[in-house]
Structures are given as C-alpha cells and as structure tokens.
Design a protein around this motif. Structure first.
Motif, PDB file in Angstrom:
ATOM      1  N   LEU A 143     127.799   5.745 -31.116  1.00  0.00           N
ATOM      2  CA  LEU A 143     128.510   6.969 -31.484  1.00  0.00           C
ATOM      3  C   LEU A 143     129.416   6.727 -32.686  1.00  0.00           C
ATOM      4  N   GLU A 144     130.145   5.625 -32.663  1.00  0.00           N
ATOM      5  CA  GLU A 144     131.063   5.354 -33.763  1.00  0.00           C
ATOM      6  C   GLU A 144     130.304   5.072 -35.054  1.00  0.00           C
ATOM      7  N   MET A 168     126.898  -4.438 -34.869  1.00  0.00           N
ATOM      8  CA  MET A 168     128.127  -5.095 -35.323  1.00  0.00           C
ATOM      9  C   MET A 168     129.340  -4.576 -34.563  1.00  0.00           C
ATOM     10  N   LEU A 169     129.375  -3.283 -34.319  1.00  0.00           N
ATOM     11  CA  LEU A 169     130.499  -2.704 -33.583  1.00  0.00           C
ATOM     12  C   LEU A 169     130.495  -3.187 -32.131  1.00  0.00           C
ATOM     13  N   ARG A 170     129.301  -3.292 -31.536  1.00  0.00           N
ATOM     14  CA  ARG A 170     129.211  -3.793 -30.162  1.00  0.00           C
ATOM     15  C   ARG A 170     129.715  -5.235 -30.094  1.00  0.00           C
ATOM     16  N   ALA A 171     129.363  -6.039 -31.073  1.00  0.00           N
ATOM     17  CA  ALA A 171     129.805  -7.432 -31.091  1.00  0.00           C
ATOM     18  C   ALA A 171     131.311  -7.548 -31.241  1.00  0.00           C
ATOM     19  N   ALA A 172     131.930  -6.535 -31.840  1.00  0.00           N
ATOM     20  CA  ALA A 172     133.382  -6.520 -32.014  1.00  0.00           C
ATOM     21  C   ALA A 172     134.096  -5.869 -30.832  1.00  0.00           C
ATOM     22  N   ARG A 180     136.806  -0.411 -39.174  1.00  0.00           N
ATOM     23  CA  ARG A 180     136.639  -0.237 -37.724  1.00  0.00           C
ATOM     24  C   ARG A 180     136.413  -1.582 -37.040  1.00  0.00           C
ATOM     25  N   LEU A 181     135.725  -2.492 -37.691  1.00  0.00           N
ATOM     26  CA  LEU A 181     135.544  -3.827 -37.124  1.00  0.00           C
ATOM     27  C   LEU A 181     136.879  -4.561 -37.002  1.00  0.00           C
ATOM     28  N   PHE A 232     120.783   1.755 -40.953  1.00  0.00           N
ATOM     29  CA  PHE A 232     122.242   1.648 -41.044  1.00  0.00           C
ATOM     30  C   PHE A 232     122.870   1.813 -39.656  1.00  0.00           C
ATOM     31  N   LEU A 233     122.408   2.830 -38.942  1.00  0.00           N
ATOM     32  CA  LEU A 233     122.996   3.096 -37.630  1.00  0.00           C
ATOM     33  C   LEU A 233     122.721   1.956 -36.664  1.00  0.00           C
ATOM     34  N   CYS A 234     121.528   1.412 -36.689  1.00  0.00           N
ATOM     35  CA  CYS A 234     121.171   0.312 -35.798  1.00  0.00           C
ATOM     36  C   CYS A 234     122.011  -0.924 -36.100  1.00  0.00           C
ATOM     37  N   GLN A 235     122.088  -1.298 -37.371  1.00  0.00           N
ATOM     38  CA  GLN A 235     122.835  -2.501 -37.750  1.00  0.00           C
ATOM     39  C   GLN A 235     124.323  -2.336 -37.477  1.00  0.00           C
ATOM     40  N   ALA A 236     124.865  -1.174 -37.834  1.00  0.00           N
ATOM     41  CA  ALA A 236     126.291  -0.955 -37.613  1.00  0.00           C
ATOM     42  C   ALA A 236     126.613  -0.924 -36.129  1.00  0.00           C
ATOM     43  N   GLY A 237     125.738  -0.315 -35.333  1.00  0.00           N
ATOM     44  CA  GLY A 237     125.968  -0.287 -33.893  1.00  0.00           C
ATOM     45  C   GLY A 237     126.026  -1.685 -33.301  1.00  0.00           C
TER      46      GLY A 237
END
Length: 297
Positions: free
Chosen positions: A31-32, A20-24, A71-72, A13-18
């Motif tokens: 951290l987020e 996606m957040l970086r791409a946004a 957040r995205l 979860f943390l890897c995938q979400a990180g």
C-alpha cells in the motif's frame, strides 16, 4: 539505490519498493509503495493498476526515489505526501504539529453529540490546535459556529490557519500562537484539546515515525504524562460558558486519573467515548453544579 531504475514498469517499481519497505519493517508495504509512486506520478491507485505495464515517466523516478528513501528512514508517510485526511477534510501537515490520527475523530463525534443542533451558534476553543483538525472538523459540521485555535508553536498556528483557508473555513476561525489558556480571556460553549500526554521517559521508545519526526512539544506530558491535564483542569472552569463542555483526548489508561484531576477542579465528568480500537479516548467534562454530584457513564 539500485532498484527502481528508469525505464522499468509501474508494476516493477511497486514490487521492488514493496520488498524494500517490508525489509525495513514498514507496515502495509505494498500500500505504501502505491502511495509513494502515485504521489511521484500524480496518479491514482486505479491508474497505477490500469497502467501497471507502462514505464514510469523519467521525471517521476527521482521524486519516487526520494520519497522511498525518506520512508525507508521512517519519515512519516504524511510528511512525505504533505497531506493527511481527517474526518471529511484534507489537511496539510508539517513537522510543526502532530499528524492527525483516526483515534482523534472520537473527539469530534463526542463534540457533535454534545451539541446536536446543527444550527447552534457555538463559540469553540481548541487548545493545542496543531493542524487545526479538531476545530475544523467541528466547524465543518456546525455552519453557524466560530472557533479559535491556540497553539504554543507559531508554525503550527500558521499551518492551522492555512488549513482553514484551504477548506473554506477561514471566515469562521482564527488561530493564535500563545501559551494555551493564559493567552485568552473569554467563555466558550465547547473547548477541545488533544494535549501532550506521553510520559517523558517513554518518548524514545515510541515508533520511530513518532519519536524522531513528530514535535516533542506536542508529545511530552511530563514525568507522569499528566502535566497538561493539570493545567487544563485549572483553566477550564474559567473558560467554559454556562452549559459548556470540554472534550479532551486521553492516552490509554488515563481516564480515571484525569477524571480525578477534573473533579478536584470543580468539573464533572459526563462521558467518555472509545475510539475504534476500544481505548477510552474522548473525555467529556462540564462545570460541576454547586453542591451537585458528578455525572459519569
């Protein structure tokens, strides 16, 4: 959202979400991601690290997805979490007021420096109180002080009152909705204010977390960003008790102009404290003695 599926591990979860957040273009995406997953699971960062191979509980998946989607879309993290730390306080936040920022802690530092006696029975006024962060931070350090927070937005005044109660400060504070100084008749040892100081035309160009989601009433300082300072300069001489000081938050590069407004209104600039980024942030003012010069650092 195809990523972050039920049954996947905390680490996945943390890897995938990180990613996606970086791409946004979200700063500090890892951290987020941890903040969002910890919020959804009711877990600390340490627990997430310890349990990185464990599956995310099914009941947390929907909460996490909702938080991640927000957040995205650049909804501020504090709005998603519903909380923001300021000074030593944990404060509830909402779209009714600005999110407290570390830069504003320089005002608290300046106020405490102006009144170093911990036992001083201060009377404090916070104009544009928002979450109540400035007033409550000072009250937490000065146990014999009493303060009034005033905000033009009734929802913000209610939020500040709730924060006072949650932090054990309701008995030494009151929060009112009204048009700043015109709603009060009194004299105060300390007046605090973080007024709106962004030029109207600049607001659409701010980062989306601010431009889209923070209240325009708390941001918009008029065409030149100085409308609130003009009002404050006229009101402060009648609000300050003998020996009292005002501490105002400044936008970057505004010190000289605001000091000019203050001097013209009979106020003396005493000092200006920089924030952690080096910006002149907290302007300290007092009544100018009759016939006396201004004192500035």
């Amino acid at each position: 959202m195809s990523a972050c599926e039920p049954g996947e591990s905390v680490g996945a979860f943390l890897c995938q979400a990180g990613q996606m957040l970086r791409a946004a273009a979200i700063e500090s995406p890892r951290l987020e991601a941890r903040l969002l997953l910890g919020h959804a699971m009711g877990a600390t960062p340490e627990q997430l690290l310890r349990d990185s191979r464990a599956a995310v509980p099914p009941e947390a998946v929907a909460r996490f997805r909702a938080g991640l989607a927000a957040r995205l879309a650049h909804v501020p993290m504090a709005h998603i979490l519903g909380r923001q730390g300021f000074w030593t306080l944990d404060l509830a936040v909402s779209p009714a007021s600005l999110i407290p920022r570390p830069d504003s802690e320089s005002l608290v530092e300046a106020a405490l420096e102006a009144f170093p006696d911990v036992a001083a029975p201060l009377h404090i006024l916070d104009l544009g109180t928002g979450t109540g962060c400035l007033l409550l931070a000072v009250l937490s350090e000065r146990p014999r002080a009493f303060g009034i927070g005033l905000d033009r937005a009734p929802a913000a005044a209610a939020l500040a009152a709730a924060n006072a109660a949650a932090n054990g400060l309701a008995g030494r504070s009151a929060f009112l909705a009204g048009d700043w100084a015109t709603a009060l008749d009194g004299r105060f040892d300390l007046v605090l204010s973080n007024p709106p100081y962004i030029e109207s035309a600049a607001i659409p160009g701010l980062m989306p977390e601010v431009a889209r989601y923070e209240p325009a009433l708390a941001l918009d300082g008029g065409a030149d960003g100085l409308a609130a300072y003009r009002a404050l300069a006229q009101a402060l001489p009648g609000l300050l008790a003998p020996g009292g000081v005002a501490v105002l938050e400044l936008g970057q590069g505004q010190r000289q102009t605001v000091e000019g407004l203050a001097l013209a209104a009979g106020l003396a600039p005493l000092s200006c404290r920089r924030d952690l980024g080096g910006v002149e942030r907290a302007l300290v003012l007092a009544k100018k003695p009759v016939g006396g010069p201004a004192i500035a650092d």
